[in-house]
Design a protein around this motif. Sequence first.
Motif, PDB file in Angstrom:
ATOM      1  N   ARG A   1      28.551  38.868  40.738  1.00  0.00           N
ATOM      2  CA  ARG A   1      29.826  39.156  40.086  1.00  0.00           C
ATOM      3  C   ARG A   1      29.765  38.612  38.667  1.00  0.00           C
ATOM      4  O   ARG A   1      29.214  37.526  38.435  1.00  0.00           O
ATOM      5  CB  ARG A   1      30.985  38.521  40.843  1.00  0.00           C
ATOM      6  N   THR A   2      30.314  39.350  37.740  1.00  0.00           N
ATOM      7  CA  THR A   2      30.251  38.946  36.339  1.00  0.00           C
ATOM      8  C   THR A   2      31.594  38.397  35.876  1.00  0.00           C
ATOM      9  O   THR A   2      32.639  39.036  36.058  1.00  0.00           O
ATOM     10  CB  THR A   2      29.839  40.123  35.438  1.00  0.00           C
ATOM     11  N   LEU A   3      31.534  37.220  35.293  1.00  0.00           N
ATOM     12  CA  LEU A   3      32.692  36.628  34.625  1.00  0.00           C
ATOM     13  C   LEU A   3      32.658  37.088  33.171  1.00  0.00           C
ATOM     14  O   LEU A   3      31.748  36.730  32.418  1.00  0.00           O
ATOM     15  CB  LEU A   3      32.620  35.102  34.702  1.00  0.00           C
ATOM     16  N   TYR A   4      33.625  37.900  32.789  1.00  0.00           N
ATOM     17  CA  TYR A   4      33.639  38.483  31.448  1.00  0.00           C
ATOM     18  C   TYR A   4      34.490  37.646  30.499  1.00  0.00           C
ATOM     19  O   TYR A   4      35.548  37.133  30.867  1.00  0.00           O
ATOM     20  CB  TYR A   4      34.205  39.904  31.501  1.00  0.00           C
ATOM     21  N   PHE A   5      34.001  37.537  29.250  1.00  0.00           N
ATOM     22  CA  PHE A   5      34.768  36.859  28.209  1.00  0.00           C
ATOM     23  C   PHE A   5      35.908  37.773  27.752  1.00  0.00           C
ATOM     24  O   PHE A   5      35.730  38.997  27.597  1.00  0.00           O
ATOM     25  CB  PHE A   5      33.876  36.511  27.019  1.00  0.00           C
TER      26      PHE A   5
ATOM     27  N   GLY B   1      41.566  35.437  23.596  1.00  0.00           N
ATOM     28  CA  GLY B   1      42.392  34.268  23.860  1.00  0.00           C
ATOM     29  C   GLY B   1      41.728  33.232  24.730  1.00  0.00           C
ATOM     30  O   GLY B   1      42.394  32.412  25.353  1.00  0.00           O
ATOM     31  N   GLY B   2      40.379  33.251  24.769  1.00  0.00           N
ATOM     32  CA  GLY B   2      39.653  32.247  25.547  1.00  0.00           C
ATOM     33  C   GLY B   2      39.766  32.428  27.044  1.00  0.00           C
ATOM     34  O   GLY B   2      39.530  31.480  27.803  1.00  0.00           O
ATOM     35  N   LYS B   3      40.076  33.631  27.490  1.00  0.00           N
ATOM     36  CA  LYS B   3      40.200  33.872  28.921  1.00  0.00           C
ATOM     37  C   LYS B   3      38.859  34.312  29.515  1.00  0.00           C
ATOM     38  O   LYS B   3      37.996  34.845  28.821  1.00  0.00           O
ATOM     39  CB  LYS B   3      41.282  34.914  29.193  1.00  0.00           C
TER      40      LYS B   3
ATOM     41  N   LEU C   1      32.503  28.022  21.538  1.00  0.00           N
ATOM     42  CA  LEU C   1      33.470  28.967  22.100  1.00  0.00           C
ATOM     43  C   LEU C   1      33.757  28.587  23.550  1.00  0.00           C
ATOM     44  O   LEU C   1      32.841  28.233  24.303  1.00  0.00           O
ATOM     45  CB  LEU C   1      32.934  30.391  22.040  1.00  0.00           C
ATOM     46  N   VAL C   2      35.024  28.665  23.939  1.00  0.00           N
ATOM     47  CA  VAL C   2      35.458  28.233  25.261  1.00  0.00           C
ATOM     48  C   VAL C   2      36.227  29.365  25.946  1.00  0.00           C
ATOM     49  O   VAL C   2      37.172  29.917  25.364  1.00  0.00           O
ATOM     50  CB  VAL C   2      36.355  26.978  25.181  1.00  0.00           C
ATOM     51  N   PHE C   3      35.818  29.686  27.175  1.00  0.00           N
ATOM     52  CA  PHE C   3      36.498  30.697  27.979  1.00  0.00           C
ATOM     53  C   PHE C   3      36.711  30.120  29.372  1.00  0.00           C
ATOM     54  O   PHE C   3      35.802  29.516  29.936  1.00  0.00           O
ATOM     55  CB  PHE C   3      35.665  31.976  28.082  1.00  0.00           C
ATOM     56  N   GLN C   4      37.906  30.315  29.946  1.00  0.00           N
ATOM     57  CA  GLN C   4      38.142  29.803  31.286  1.00  0.00           C
ATOM     58  C   GLN C   4      39.045  30.731  32.088  1.00  0.00           C
ATOM     59  O   GLN C   4      39.869  31.472  31.543  1.00  0.00           O
ATOM     60  CB  GLN C   4      38.720  28.393  31.253  1.00  0.00           C
ATOM     61  N   THR C   5      38.872  30.680  33.424  1.00  0.00           N
ATOM     62  CA  THR C   5      39.664  31.495  34.335  1.00  0.00           C
ATOM     63  C   THR C   5      41.037  30.864  34.549  1.00  0.00           C
ATOM     64  O   THR C   5      41.291  29.727  34.151  1.00  0.00           O
ATOM     65  CB  THR C   5      38.972  31.613  35.697  1.00  0.00           C
ATOM     66  N   GLU C   6      41.883  31.602  35.226  1.00  0.00           N
ATOM     67  CA  GLU C   6      43.095  31.026  35.780  1.00  0.00           C
ATOM     68  C   GLU C   6      42.695  30.130  36.952  1.00  0.00           C
ATOM     69  O   GLU C   6      41.575  30.240  37.477  1.00  0.00           O
ATOM     70  CB  GLU C   6      44.036  32.142  36.260  1.00  0.00           C
TER      71      GLU C   6
ATOM     72  N   LEU D   1      36.970  27.998  36.487  1.00  0.00           N
ATOM     73  CA  LEU D   1      35.613  28.157  35.968  1.00  0.00           C
ATOM     74  C   LEU D   1      35.708  28.290  34.460  1.00  0.00           C
ATOM     75  O   LEU D   1      36.557  29.028  33.939  1.00  0.00           O
ATOM     76  CB  LEU D   1      34.933  29.395  36.548  1.00  0.00           C
ATOM     77  N   MET D   2      34.861  27.578  33.767  1.00  0.00           N
ATOM     78  CA  MET D   2      34.804  27.642  32.315  1.00  0.00           C
ATOM     79  C   MET D   2      33.392  27.966  31.884  1.00  0.00           C
ATOM     80  O   MET D   2      32.419  27.546  32.518  1.00  0.00           O
ATOM     81  CB  MET D   2      35.243  26.301  31.702  1.00  0.00           C
ATOM     82  N   VAL D   3      33.272  28.719  30.797  1.00  0.00           N
ATOM     83  CA  VAL D   3      31.981  28.952  30.146  1.00  0.00           C
ATOM     84  C   VAL D   3      32.124  28.564  28.685  1.00  0.00           C
ATOM     85  O   VAL D   3      33.093  28.970  28.018  1.00  0.00           O
ATOM     86  CB  VAL D   3      31.533  30.418  30.269  1.00  0.00           C
ATOM     87  N   GLN D   4      31.188  27.764  28.190  1.00  0.00           N
ATOM     88  CA  GLN D   4      31.118  27.432  26.766  1.00  0.00           C
ATOM     89  C   GLN D   4      29.854  28.059  26.182  1.00  0.00           C
ATOM     90  O   GLN D   4      28.811  28.100  26.845  1.00  0.00           O
ATOM     91  CB  GLN D   4      31.103  25.924  26.547  1.00  0.00           C
TER      92      GLN D   4
END
Length: 639
Positions: free
Chosen positions: A420-424, A427-429, A479-484, A586-589
């Motif tokens: 499964r792919t976590l997409y950027f 708004g950093g989501k 750059l910071v992206f995170q899920t709910e 889950l966060m990706v930097q």
Amino acid sequence: MLRLFSAAALAVFTLGSVASAQAQTPQNAAQRAADSLFVRQHYTKLDRQITMRDGVKLYTVIYVPRDAAKGNKYPFLMQRTPYSAGPYGENNYPNGGPVRSRELSQEQYIFVNQDVRGRYMSEGQFEEMTPTVPAAHGKPKKGKNPGHDESTDTYDTIEWLLKNIPNNNGRVGMMGISYPGFYASAALPDAHPALKAVSPQAPVTDEFIGDDAHHKGAFFLLDNFEFMNYFDAPRQGPTPKYEPMFSAESKDAYQFFLNLGPIKNADGAQYFNNHAKTWSEYLAHPTYDSYWKERNIRPHLKNVKPATLVVGGWFDAEDLFGALATYKAIEQQSPGAQNRLVMGPWTHGAWSRAEWSTFGPLRFGQNTAQYYRDNLEVKFFNHYLKNKGDFAAAEATVFNTGSNQWQNYAAWPPKGTQPRTLYFQEGGKLAFTPAAAGFDEYLSDPQKPVPYTNGIHAERNNEYMVEDQRFAAQRPDVLVFQTEPLTEDLTVAGPLTADLFVSTTGTDADFVVKLIDVLPDSAAGTAPGATPAPRAGYQQLVRAEPIRGRFRNSFEKPEAFQPGQVAEVKYELPDVLHTFRKGHRLMVQVQSSWFPLVDRNPQQMVTIPTAEAKDFQKATIRLYHDARHASGVQVPQLP
């Protein structure tokens, strides 16, 4: 790189990580004294020089159970090392057991420790990660000299031991952690028939792709500079001791390496001064050329006959890649082999520690090192070398770093995982659905690189692999992206894949992708074992990996970026087994430096080992996440 050498060797460092060394508390110092007394009482020590097929003599230290003289027969358990087989002299016994495992030291084996050629008291010329010579394997060829490698040196050593050490049972086991783990792996191709059980542990495996020297072509500056100061010291012949080449005292490693400037300055008179053979070889081969390919043991792990137990640690800063890659290479190329994998919540070699129930802010609720030795390591060697007991371990015994549980699997990665792919997102989501439009950008400045760890450290902070990433998240060049918050637990098992669509105003760039477990804002108290850090919102690093962008399409043929043009950078991060709990995020930097763990990229398409200070330029990096350029990180999810 610190490929697990002796405490005596570690002591020579002035700027270096000592995280791999056993801490000398009064309690374990007393235990080591007791172990040493046990060895003196129950073993006879022999120092021998064993002649290889080309006439080179390898210094070998042998511990024979005293009751072997009564006719009892024992198997051999051997380690081959570049870090000293000493202490030398038959009246000099070690401060501890003959191997790092106290439990194995208490067992009745004929223990064999050997200096590899060109190191310490052995003759010959040392070669970094000795290239494999298949034509030389097996018994020496009469009238021919096709060469030698670590397989032939192991073969010749075993042949001598079987013939010259009485009261052996004809079986040999082999083990080793880190660089000695490589020598264990290198014994597997065309192994001696008496070699029945081999355990490569955190084995150095492929130094350009994922171990020690480079990760995906990115040079690991901090570890290599420290390590080579001692390890690469020239020698005139057999010696019981090596001295460091220089002193590099500093309380702040980040500032030290920033002041050092371009990497070529390390060869100045104050430091290596062109006297470090392996360091010079590393810098002379900045692409995945024949030098590195010849030193990659993986293609030779075919038709493996001995039973294998490959061991690694999820928090191993040196050779996490090596354990996973070695296990997978044997699985793919020797499908009938008795091949097992163990991955625990360990740093480099921590499974040999007396106690390992905590690491940084983490608490495992058990002594994981003791569990491994009692239930896996001792049983493995006893079963295959002594016919003692059963060894019914699963194909993969793996520790889940999110649930603190050992899991058993019939294969690794486990069957049934779903990519499964976590997409950027804007708004950093971060979400499992692609974004429709947008990009984010940052200015990457080689004069202000992103630190790999928080705070000021004189040596490598070994806890960086589980560290709170809030220090990085607040920087403008990360750059910071995170899920709910998750509505149910999510378990990731296997390798991760980063797929980035990027552009740069320069012609080269590094990329570091980090997968992070974010604790909920409702988490109370402070992170245990950490410096005052609120547990609420703690951003625990789960996995991170760099790639040198010029190698995005080929490690053999580097390719410049065209300024302003979108390019895809897709690469694999090492495996994880981690459950992200309900309520966590889950966060990706994403960033373009990780200093001084990784050397600085000039961000221009120049040869980095010879780059000048003027070559290091700022660059604006763009990360796209639109319908045509769906950047993200693919995770293998367990149902």
